[in-house]
Design an enzyme around this catalytic site. Structure first.
Site, PDB file in Angstrom:
ATOM      1  N   ARG A 105       0.804  -1.234   0.000  1.00  0.00           N
ATOM      2  CA  ARG A 105       0.000   0.000   0.000  1.00  0.00           C
ATOM      3  C   ARG A 105       0.835   1.281   0.000  1.00  0.00           C
ATOM      4  O   ARG A 105       1.924   1.331   0.578  1.00  0.00           O
ATOM      5  CB  ARG A 105      -0.905   0.012   1.240  1.00  0.00           C
ATOM      6  CG  ARG A 105      -1.994  -1.045   1.161  1.00  0.00           C
ATOM      7  CD  ARG A 105      -2.812  -1.153   2.420  1.00  0.00           C
ATOM      8  NE  ARG A 105      -3.927  -2.070   2.229  1.00  0.00           N
ATOM      9  CZ  ARG A 105      -3.845  -3.395   2.280  1.00  0.00           C
ATOM     10  NH1 ARG A 105      -2.679  -3.989   2.539  1.00  0.00           N
ATOM     11  NH2 ARG A 105      -4.907  -4.148   2.065  1.00  0.00           N
ATOM     12  N   HIS A 130      -0.962  -2.641  -4.508  1.00  0.00           N
ATOM     13  CA  HIS A 130      -0.434  -3.563  -5.522  1.00  0.00           C
ATOM     14  C   HIS A 130      -0.417  -2.973  -6.939  1.00  0.00           C
ATOM     15  O   HIS A 130      -0.781  -3.634  -7.910  1.00  0.00           O
ATOM     16  CB  HIS A 130      -1.237  -4.870  -5.524  1.00  0.00           C
ATOM     17  CG  HIS A 130      -1.104  -5.676  -4.257  1.00  0.00           C
ATOM     18  ND1 HIS A 130      -0.015  -5.628  -3.439  1.00  0.00           N
ATOM     19  CD2 HIS A 130      -1.972  -6.578  -3.672  1.00  0.00           C
ATOM     20  CE1 HIS A 130      -0.180  -6.447  -2.416  1.00  0.00           C
ATOM     21  NE2 HIS A 130      -1.353  -7.033  -2.525  1.00  0.00           N
ATOM     22  N   HIS A 204       2.987 -12.791  -5.603  1.00  0.00           N
ATOM     23  CA  HIS A 204       1.797 -12.819  -4.742  1.00  0.00           C
ATOM     24  C   HIS A 204       1.055 -14.146  -4.873  1.00  0.00           C
ATOM     25  O   HIS A 204      -0.089 -14.197  -5.328  1.00  0.00           O
ATOM     26  CB  HIS A 204       0.887 -11.646  -5.090  1.00  0.00           C
ATOM     27  CG  HIS A 204      -0.060 -11.279  -4.002  1.00  0.00           C
ATOM     28  ND1 HIS A 204      -1.164 -12.034  -3.698  1.00  0.00           N
ATOM     29  CD2 HIS A 204      -0.057 -10.262  -3.115  1.00  0.00           C
ATOM     30  CE1 HIS A 204      -1.806 -11.473  -2.695  1.00  0.00           C
ATOM     31  NE2 HIS A 204      -1.151 -10.395  -2.311  1.00  0.00           N
ATOM     32  N   ASP A 276      -1.660  -9.707   8.697  1.00  0.00           N
ATOM     33  CA  ASP A 276      -1.491  -8.986   7.432  1.00  0.00           C
ATOM     34  C   ASP A 276      -0.458  -7.903   7.731  1.00  0.00           C
ATOM     35  O   ASP A 276      -0.760  -6.714   7.757  1.00  0.00           O
ATOM     36  CB  ASP A 276      -2.839  -8.403   6.972  1.00  0.00           C
ATOM     37  CG  ASP A 276      -2.832  -8.040   5.490  1.00  0.00           C
ATOM     38  OD1 ASP A 276      -1.751  -8.084   4.883  1.00  0.00           O
ATOM     39  OD2 ASP A 276      -3.904  -7.704   4.957  1.00  0.00           O
ATOM     40  N   GLU A 341       5.194 -12.431   1.143  1.00  0.00           N
ATOM     41  CA  GLU A 341       5.632 -11.573   0.038  1.00  0.00           C
ATOM     42  C   GLU A 341       6.910 -10.837   0.422  1.00  0.00           C
ATOM     43  O   GLU A 341       6.888  -9.979   1.305  1.00  0.00           O
ATOM     44  CB  GLU A 341       4.532 -10.553  -0.275  1.00  0.00           C
ATOM     45  CG  GLU A 341       3.189 -11.169  -0.594  1.00  0.00           C
ATOM     46  CD  GLU A 341       2.034 -10.238  -0.237  1.00  0.00           C
ATOM     47  OE1 GLU A 341       2.025  -9.085  -0.693  1.00  0.00           O
ATOM     48  OE2 GLU A 341       1.141 -10.660   0.507  1.00  0.00           O
TER      49      GLU A 341
END
Ligand code: GAL
Length: 377
Positions: A105, A130, A204, A276, A341
């Site tokens: 982000r 993304h 991803h 996350d 990631e």
């Protein structure tokens, strides 16, 4: 007697071999199509041990990844679809692609570079995620099968024009997937720009190392080599601090099941709806080093993530809701896939003390990240 033993041995060997589950590959022509005149296809990379990775040039995307489990049966450990049509139609864009130009982000999609303010497209609440709604996952890349050190490889190239999704500079990116003899999927990135820009591409994939989303990923055992993480606001934009994971549910420095403390009453878990979070990896800048190890107790498949990147986003599939049907009829059940990631930190262009994401003309961006597969019993 010797002949008899040899016959029995051969019989046992062949009957065991026969019972092994082999990769069930997606037919290449399921991806044979064109998008705005550009050819899309599916490519297989394999090694002598039978590992197979299927990749499409639509989004430079891993479609299937077959590795042996503890019994020698092959399992496909990534989520995805069996045809290009399903990728076009999926409401979740991020099954296996390379995301960019900036993975993760950027606050309100804005950043300043050389005194100019840039506004990127907005696609995640008020923020940019993304690379925007028309990010690299939706582009047709040029594909070329090559050999790297005797290993099968696929070189994918994309030309991202100046102004695409608001990014400055014409940028040329090459991503090469390599399947090595020791069951490793190595991803090498290389990029150049003709004007100052920012860049943070990442792979991803949603993994489920048990080989099916019928099992959630909560029993997977995870270890991340990060003492700190970048805490965020509720929109998952970093505050700029680096916080210690010690004595929090984010501490994976010693291996433990993902499900252990995922629902604890802890603000960062509430903001992420689970895990996350970007981990600050324990390493020197640019050092290529083991970042995480994760294994499925069901299959015994173990995956080691090795990268030269400073951060690792661990996402525990909190937005999966059972509404998407993937390969083999598997649904995207809640927390049935995870992503690890390798990347720069989220929103780094707005934090002077985060590692720089700026790429200048006459420089070359490089990244190497590997996913190494093995088994435990
Ligand atoms: C992850 C991100 C999540 C979510 C996901 C896509 O990389 O951290 O917040 O956006 O991608 O479903």
């Amino acid at each position: 007697m010797k002949v008899f033993i040899a016959l029995i041995t051969a019989f046992v060997f062949f009957s065991c071999a026969e019972n092994k589950i082999e990769p069930a590959l997606i037919p290449l022509d399921n991806f044979d199509t064109e998008l705005a005149g550009e050819k899309i296809g599916l490519y297989n990379l394999t090694n002598s041990k039978g590992m197979v990775v299927q990749i499409t040039n639509y989004g430079a995307r891993v479609v299937a990844l077959w590795v042996p489990d503890k019994n020698g049966d092959f399992k496909d450990v990534v989520m995805g679809f069996e045809s290009i049509k399903e990728y076009f139609e999926s409401s979740d864009l991020y099954h296996g692609p390379i995301v960019g130009r900036y993975g993760n982000r950027i606050n309100k999609g804005q950043f300043t570079l050389n005194d100019s303010i840039y506004q990127l497209s907005i696609n995640d609440g008020p923020n940019h995620l993304h690379g925007g709604a028309g990010g690299w996952e939706s582009k047709v890349w040029n594909a070329e099968k090559i050999s790297v050190d005797g290993n099968e490889a696929l070189k994918l190239s994309y030309f991202s024009k100046d102004g695409e999704e608001g990014y400055p500079g014409n940028l040329k990116i090459d991503v090469t997937y390599i399947v090595t003899g020791n069951n490793e999927l190595t991803i090498k990135y290389k990029a150049q720009t003709d004007a100052p820009t920012i860049i943070n591409p990442t792979s991803h994939c949603y993994f489920n190392l048990s080989g099916t989303t019928k099992n959630t990923i909560l029993s997977h055992i995870l270890k991340i080599d990060g003492d700190k993480f970048t805490p965020t606001d509720e929109g998952l934009i970093p505050t700029g601090e680096l916080s210690l994971v010690a004595q929090t549910p984010l501490d994976f420095r010693t291996e433990r099941p993902i499900g252990d403390s995922i629902d604890e009453d802890y603000e960062p878990l509430k903001f992420g709806l689970g895990y996350d979070h970007n981990y600050v990896l324990n390493k020197n800048i640019g050092e290529y080093k083991e970042a995480a190890v994760i294994q499925s107790p069901e299959s015994g498949i173990k995956m080691t993530v090795i990268t030269d990147q400073p951060g690792l986003q661990f996402y525990s599939g909190n937005f999966m809701d059972g509404t998407i049907t993937g390969k083999r009829g598997d649904l995207n059940h809640y927390r049935s896939g995870f992503a690890l990631e390798a990347q720069n930190f989220p929103d780094a262009p707005n934090h002077a003390d985060f590692p720089s994401a700026v790429l200048l003309p006459n420089e070359e961006y490089n990244q190497v990240t590997s996913y190494l597969f093995s088994v435990t019993n």
